[in-house]
Design a protein around this motif. Structure first.
Motif, PDB file in Angstrom:
ATOM      1  N   ILE A  28       0.619  -1.249   0.258  1.00 57.59           N
ATOM      2  CA  ILE A  28       0.077  -0.226  -0.329  1.00 57.59           C
ATOM      3  C   ILE A  28       0.985   1.217  -0.181  1.00 57.59           C
ATOM      4  CG2 ILE A  28      -1.259   1.271   1.076  1.00 57.59           C
ATOM      5  CD1 ILE A  28      -2.667  -1.808   2.636  1.00 57.59           C
ATOM      6  N   THR A  29       1.997   1.567   0.786  1.00 54.67           N
ATOM      7  CA  THR A  29       2.834   2.369   0.919  1.00 54.67           C
ATOM      8  C   THR A  29       3.384   2.352  -0.624  1.00 54.67           C
ATOM      9  OG1 THR A  29       3.241   1.404   3.596  1.00 54.67           O
ATOM     10  CG2 THR A  29       4.952   3.239   2.323  1.00 54.67           C
ATOM     11  N   LEU A  30       4.137   1.014  -1.486  1.00 54.05           N
ATOM     12  CA  LEU A  30       4.769   1.392  -2.134  1.00 54.05           C
ATOM     13  C   LEU A  30       3.656   2.101  -3.662  1.00 54.05           C
ATOM     14  CD1 LEU A  30       7.078  -1.790  -2.843  1.00 54.05           C
ATOM     15  CD2 LEU A  30       8.050   0.748  -2.733  1.00 54.05           C
ATOM     16  N   PHE A  31       2.651   1.901  -3.375  1.00 60.40           N
ATOM     17  CA  PHE A  31       1.844   2.580  -4.430  1.00 60.40           C
ATOM     18  C   PHE A  31       1.479   3.482  -4.050  1.00 60.40           C
ATOM     19  CE2 PHE A  31       1.393  -2.397  -5.702  1.00 60.40           C
ATOM     20  CZ  PHE A  31       1.890  -2.017  -7.248  1.00 60.40           C
ATOM     21  N   ALA A  32       0.372   3.930  -2.721  1.00 56.81           N
ATOM     22  CA  ALA A  32      -0.437   4.971  -2.033  1.00 56.81           C
ATOM     23  C   ALA A  32       1.146   6.054  -2.116  1.00 56.81           C
ATOM     24  CB  ALA A  32      -0.778   4.395  -1.229  1.00 56.81           C
ATOM     25  N   ILE A  33       1.734   6.379  -1.933  1.00 57.36           N
ATOM     26  CA  ILE A  33       2.539   7.338  -2.124  1.00 57.36           C
ATOM     27  C   ILE A  33       2.961   8.436  -2.590  1.00 57.36           C
ATOM     28  CG2 ILE A  33       5.411   8.331  -1.512  1.00 57.36           C
ATOM     29  CD1 ILE A  33       5.084   6.546   0.846  1.00 57.36           C
ATOM     30  N   PRO A  34       3.609   7.426  -4.290  1.00 51.12           N
ATOM     31  CA  PRO A  34       3.587   7.857  -5.249  1.00 51.12           C
ATOM     32  C   PRO A  34       2.156   8.379  -5.872  1.00 51.12           C
ATOM     33  CG  PRO A  34       4.303   5.848  -5.652  1.00 51.12           C
ATOM     34  CD  PRO A  34       3.450   5.783  -3.567  1.00 51.12           C
TER      35      PRO A  34
END
Lengths: 74, 150
Positions: free
Chosen positions: B89-95
Protein backbone atom coordinates in the motif's frame (compact mmCIF):
# COMPACT_ATOMS: atom_id res chain seq x y z
CA UNK A 1 -8.18 -53.96 19.55
CA UNK A 2 -9.66 -55.68 16.52
CA UNK A 3 -8.98 -54.41 12.99
CA UNK A 4 -12.67 -53.56 12.65
CA UNK A 5 -12.62 -51.42 15.80
CA UNK A 6 -9.45 -49.72 14.59
CA UNK A 7 -11.13 -48.93 11.27
CA UNK A 8 -14.18 -47.47 13.01
CA UNK A 9 -12.03 -45.32 15.27
CA UNK A 10 -9.93 -44.15 12.34
CA UNK A 11 -13.08 -43.19 10.45
CA UNK A 12 -14.35 -41.28 13.47
CA UNK A 13 -11.05 -39.46 13.88
CA UNK A 14 -10.96 -38.63 10.18
CA UNK A 15 -14.50 -37.29 10.40
CA UNK A 16 -13.71 -35.17 13.47
CA UNK A 17 -10.54 -33.85 11.88
CA UNK A 18 -12.28 -33.04 8.60
CA UNK A 19 -14.99 -31.24 10.56
CA UNK A 20 -12.38 -29.44 12.67
CA UNK A 21 -10.77 -28.00 9.56
CA UNK A 22 -14.10 -26.46 8.60
CA UNK A 23 -14.49 -24.63 11.91
CA UNK A 24 -13.92 -20.88 12.16
CA UNK A 25 -10.37 -20.10 13.26
CA UNK A 26 -11.05 -19.24 16.90
CA UNK A 27 -13.34 -22.20 17.43
CA UNK A 28 -10.77 -24.52 15.85
CA UNK A 29 -7.95 -23.13 17.98
CA UNK A 30 -9.92 -23.44 21.21
CA UNK A 31 -11.07 -26.94 20.33
CA UNK A 32 -7.57 -28.16 19.53
CA UNK A 33 -6.05 -26.58 22.61
CA UNK A 34 -8.70 -28.17 24.81
CA UNK A 35 -8.97 -31.64 23.34
CA UNK A 36 -5.55 -32.16 21.80
CA UNK A 37 -3.26 -30.09 23.99
CA UNK A 38 -5.29 -30.93 27.11
CA UNK A 39 -5.16 -27.32 28.26
CA UNK A 40 -7.78 -26.17 30.73
CA UNK A 41 -10.04 -23.23 29.99
CA UNK A 42 -7.99 -20.70 31.97
CA UNK A 43 -4.77 -21.72 30.22
CA UNK A 44 -6.47 -21.34 26.85
CA UNK A 45 -7.84 -17.95 27.85
CA UNK A 46 -4.34 -16.80 28.85
CA UNK A 47 -2.77 -18.15 25.67
CA UNK A 48 -5.33 -16.50 23.42
CA UNK A 49 -5.64 -13.28 25.43
CA UNK A 50 -9.38 -13.70 25.87
CA UNK A 51 -11.64 -14.26 28.86
CA UNK A 52 -12.54 -17.69 30.18
CA UNK A 53 -16.15 -16.98 29.24
CA UNK A 54 -15.12 -16.32 25.66
CA UNK A 55 -13.23 -19.62 25.58
CA UNK A 56 -16.34 -21.44 26.83
CA UNK A 57 -18.48 -19.81 24.15
CA UNK A 58 -16.04 -20.71 21.35
CA UNK A 59 -15.66 -24.24 22.66
CA UNK A 60 -19.40 -24.71 22.96
CA UNK A 61 -19.94 -23.42 19.42
CA UNK A 62 -17.11 -25.59 18.12
CA UNK A 63 -18.64 -28.73 19.64
CA UNK A 64 -22.09 -27.88 18.36
CA UNK A 65 -20.74 -27.23 14.85
CA UNK A 66 -18.64 -30.40 14.92
CA UNK A 67 -21.59 -32.52 15.93
CA UNK A 68 -23.68 -31.04 13.13
CA UNK A 69 -20.90 -31.53 10.57
CA UNK A 70 -20.31 -35.09 11.71
CA UNK A 71 -23.99 -35.90 11.61
CA UNK A 72 -24.26 -34.49 8.08
CA UNK A 73 -21.31 -36.66 7.02
CA UNK A 74 -23.00 -39.83 8.26
CA UNK B 1 -35.50 -34.74 33.46
CA UNK B 2 -37.59 -37.19 31.51
CA UNK B 3 -36.29 -36.65 27.96
CA UNK B 4 -32.71 -37.16 26.78
CA UNK B 5 -30.09 -34.45 26.85
CA UNK B 6 -30.10 -32.12 23.86
CA UNK B 7 -26.97 -31.81 21.70
CA UNK B 8 -26.29 -28.45 23.35
CA UNK B 9 -26.53 -29.98 26.82
CA UNK B 10 -24.11 -32.71 25.78
CA UNK B 11 -21.73 -30.05 24.44
CA UNK B 12 -21.98 -28.26 27.79
CA UNK B 13 -21.14 -31.55 29.46
CA UNK B 14 -18.01 -31.89 27.34
CA UNK B 15 -16.75 -28.44 28.31
CA UNK B 16 -17.51 -29.06 31.98
CA UNK B 17 -20.48 -26.72 32.17
CA UNK B 18 -23.26 -29.23 32.75
CA UNK B 19 -26.01 -28.37 35.22
CA UNK B 20 -26.71 -30.50 38.28
CA UNK B 21 -29.93 -31.63 36.65
CA UNK B 22 -28.08 -32.77 33.53
CA UNK B 23 -25.48 -34.62 35.60
CA UNK B 24 -28.22 -36.38 37.51
CA UNK B 25 -29.90 -37.34 34.22
CA UNK B 26 -26.71 -38.83 32.79
CA UNK B 27 -26.27 -40.96 35.89
CA UNK B 28 -29.72 -42.42 35.34
CA UNK B 29 -30.01 -42.50 31.53
CA UNK B 30 -28.03 -45.20 29.76
CA UNK B 31 -28.57 -43.67 26.31
CA UNK B 32 -27.17 -40.30 27.29
CA UNK B 33 -24.31 -41.95 29.15
CA UNK B 34 -23.45 -43.97 26.05
CA UNK B 35 -23.66 -40.89 23.83
CA UNK B 36 -21.28 -39.02 26.12
CA UNK B 37 -18.93 -41.99 26.34
CA UNK B 38 -18.93 -42.31 22.55
CA UNK B 39 -18.10 -38.61 22.08
CA UNK B 40 -15.40 -38.69 24.72
CA UNK B 41 -13.91 -41.78 23.10
CA UNK B 42 -13.89 -40.06 19.71
CA UNK B 43 -12.22 -36.95 21.15
CA UNK B 44 -9.74 -39.17 22.99
CA UNK B 45 -8.98 -41.01 19.77
CA UNK B 46 -8.38 -37.69 18.03
CA UNK B 47 -6.04 -36.68 20.84
CA UNK B 48 -4.09 -39.94 20.64
CA UNK B 49 -4.04 -39.82 16.88
CA UNK B 50 -2.45 -36.37 16.86
CA UNK B 51 0.08 -37.22 19.53
CA UNK B 52 1.01 -40.53 17.90
CA UNK B 53 1.26 -38.99 14.51
CA UNK B 54 4.24 -40.48 12.76
CA UNK B 55 6.84 -38.44 11.00
CA UNK B 56 6.08 -39.97 7.62
CA UNK B 57 2.42 -39.00 7.81
CA UNK B 58 3.38 -35.58 6.51
CA UNK B 59 2.22 -32.12 7.41
CA UNK B 60 -0.61 -31.97 4.96
CA UNK B 61 -3.32 -33.23 7.26
CA UNK B 62 -2.16 -32.63 10.81
CA UNK B 63 0.54 -30.31 12.06
CA UNK B 64 3.11 -32.30 14.00
CA UNK B 65 4.12 -31.59 17.55
CA UNK B 66 2.96 -28.78 19.74
CA UNK B 67 -0.18 -27.00 18.63
CA UNK B 68 0.90 -23.82 20.36
CA UNK B 69 3.82 -23.66 17.94
CA UNK B 70 1.35 -24.22 15.12
CA UNK B 71 -0.85 -21.39 16.40
CA UNK B 72 2.10 -19.05 16.93
CA UNK B 73 3.25 -19.83 13.39
CA UNK B 74 -0.26 -19.03 12.20
CA UNK B 75 -0.21 -15.69 14.03
CA UNK B 76 3.30 -14.97 12.71
CA UNK B 77 2.14 -15.64 9.17
CA UNK B 78 -0.79 -13.28 9.65
CA UNK B 79 1.49 -10.51 10.97
CA UNK B 80 3.84 -11.00 8.02
CA UNK B 81 0.86 -10.79 5.65
CA UNK B 82 -0.20 -7.50 7.18
CA UNK B 83 3.35 -6.17 6.92
CA UNK B 84 3.53 -7.10 3.23
CA UNK B 85 0.11 -5.55 2.60
CA UNK B 86 1.19 -2.35 4.37
CA UNK B 87 4.42 -2.21 2.36
CA UNK B 88 2.51 -2.68 -0.91
CA UNK B 89 0.00 0.00 0.00
CA UNK B 90 2.84 2.34 0.91
CA UNK B 91 4.65 1.59 -2.35
CA UNK B 92 1.60 2.30 -4.50
CA UNK B 93 -0.24 4.89 -2.46
CA UNK B 94 2.63 7.33 -1.88
CA UNK B 95 3.46 7.86 -5.61
CA UNK B 96 -0.25 8.28 -6.35
CA UNK B 97 -0.58 10.78 -3.50
CA UNK B 98 2.52 12.62 -4.70
CA UNK B 99 1.16 12.76 -8.26
CA UNK B 100 -2.18 14.12 -7.09
CA UNK B 101 -0.46 16.59 -4.79
CA UNK B 102 1.83 17.72 -7.64
CA UNK B 103 -1.18 18.31 -9.91
CA UNK B 104 -2.92 20.28 -7.21
CA UNK B 105 0.18 22.47 -6.81
CA UNK B 106 0.35 23.07 -10.58
CA UNK B 107 -3.33 24.02 -10.71
CA UNK B 108 -2.81 26.36 -7.78
CA UNK B 109 0.17 27.98 -9.51
CA UNK B 110 -1.87 28.61 -12.69
CA UNK B 111 -4.67 30.10 -10.63
CA UNK B 112 -2.23 32.29 -8.74
CA UNK B 113 -0.62 33.57 -11.92
CA UNK B 114 -4.04 34.44 -13.40
CA UNK B 115 -4.95 36.30 -10.24
CA UNK B 116 -1.65 38.14 -10.29
CA UNK B 117 -2.21 39.18 -13.91
CA UNK B 118 -5.64 40.43 -13.00
CA UNK B 119 -4.25 42.43 -10.07
CA UNK B 120 -1.46 43.86 -12.25
CA UNK B 121 -3.97 44.89 -14.89
CA UNK B 122 -6.08 46.58 -12.26
CA UNK B 123 -3.12 48.40 -10.72
CA UNK B 124 -1.77 49.56 -14.08
CA UNK B 125 -4.94 51.56 -14.88
CA UNK B 126 -4.30 55.29 -14.97
CA UNK B 127 -7.81 56.09 -13.81
CA UNK B 128 -10.41 54.26 -11.82
CA UNK B 129 -12.50 51.73 -13.75
CA UNK B 130 -15.83 53.68 -13.52
CA UNK B 131 -14.24 56.75 -15.09
CA UNK B 132 -12.67 54.84 -18.01
CA UNK B 133 -15.72 55.32 -20.41
CA UNK B 134 -15.64 59.09 -19.76
CA UNK B 135 -11.92 59.18 -20.42
CA UNK B 136 -12.45 57.34 -23.69
CA UNK B 137 -15.07 59.95 -24.73
CA UNK B 138 -12.70 62.79 -23.94
CA UNK B 139 -9.86 61.19 -25.85
CA UNK B 140 -12.13 60.69 -28.89
CA UNK B 141 -12.98 64.42 -29.13
CA UNK B 142 -10.98 66.39 -31.77
CA UNK B 143 -8.53 68.85 -30.28
CA UNK B 144 -9.16 72.62 -30.77
CA UNK B 145 -6.44 74.71 -32.32
CA UNK B 146 -5.79 76.55 -29.07
CA UNK B 147 -5.42 73.32 -27.17
CA UNK B 148 -8.05 71.58 -25.14
CA UNK B 149 -11.21 69.92 -26.25
CA UNK B 150 -14.41 71.41 -27.56
Amino acid sequence: MSPETKTVIKEQVDAVWAATLKLPEKQRTVFLLRFVEDMDLLEIAAAMHVTEGSVKVHLFRALRTLRKLMESQK
Amino acid sequence: MSIHLSPDQISQFLIGEATLEARQHVRECIDCMEELTRLRATLGALHDSVWNWTADAGDALLPKGNFMAFIRRDVGTRIRSWAVAFALITLFAIPIYRNVHHRQLEAQAVEDSLLLEHVNAHLSRSVAAPIEPLMRLISDLPEEPGGGHK
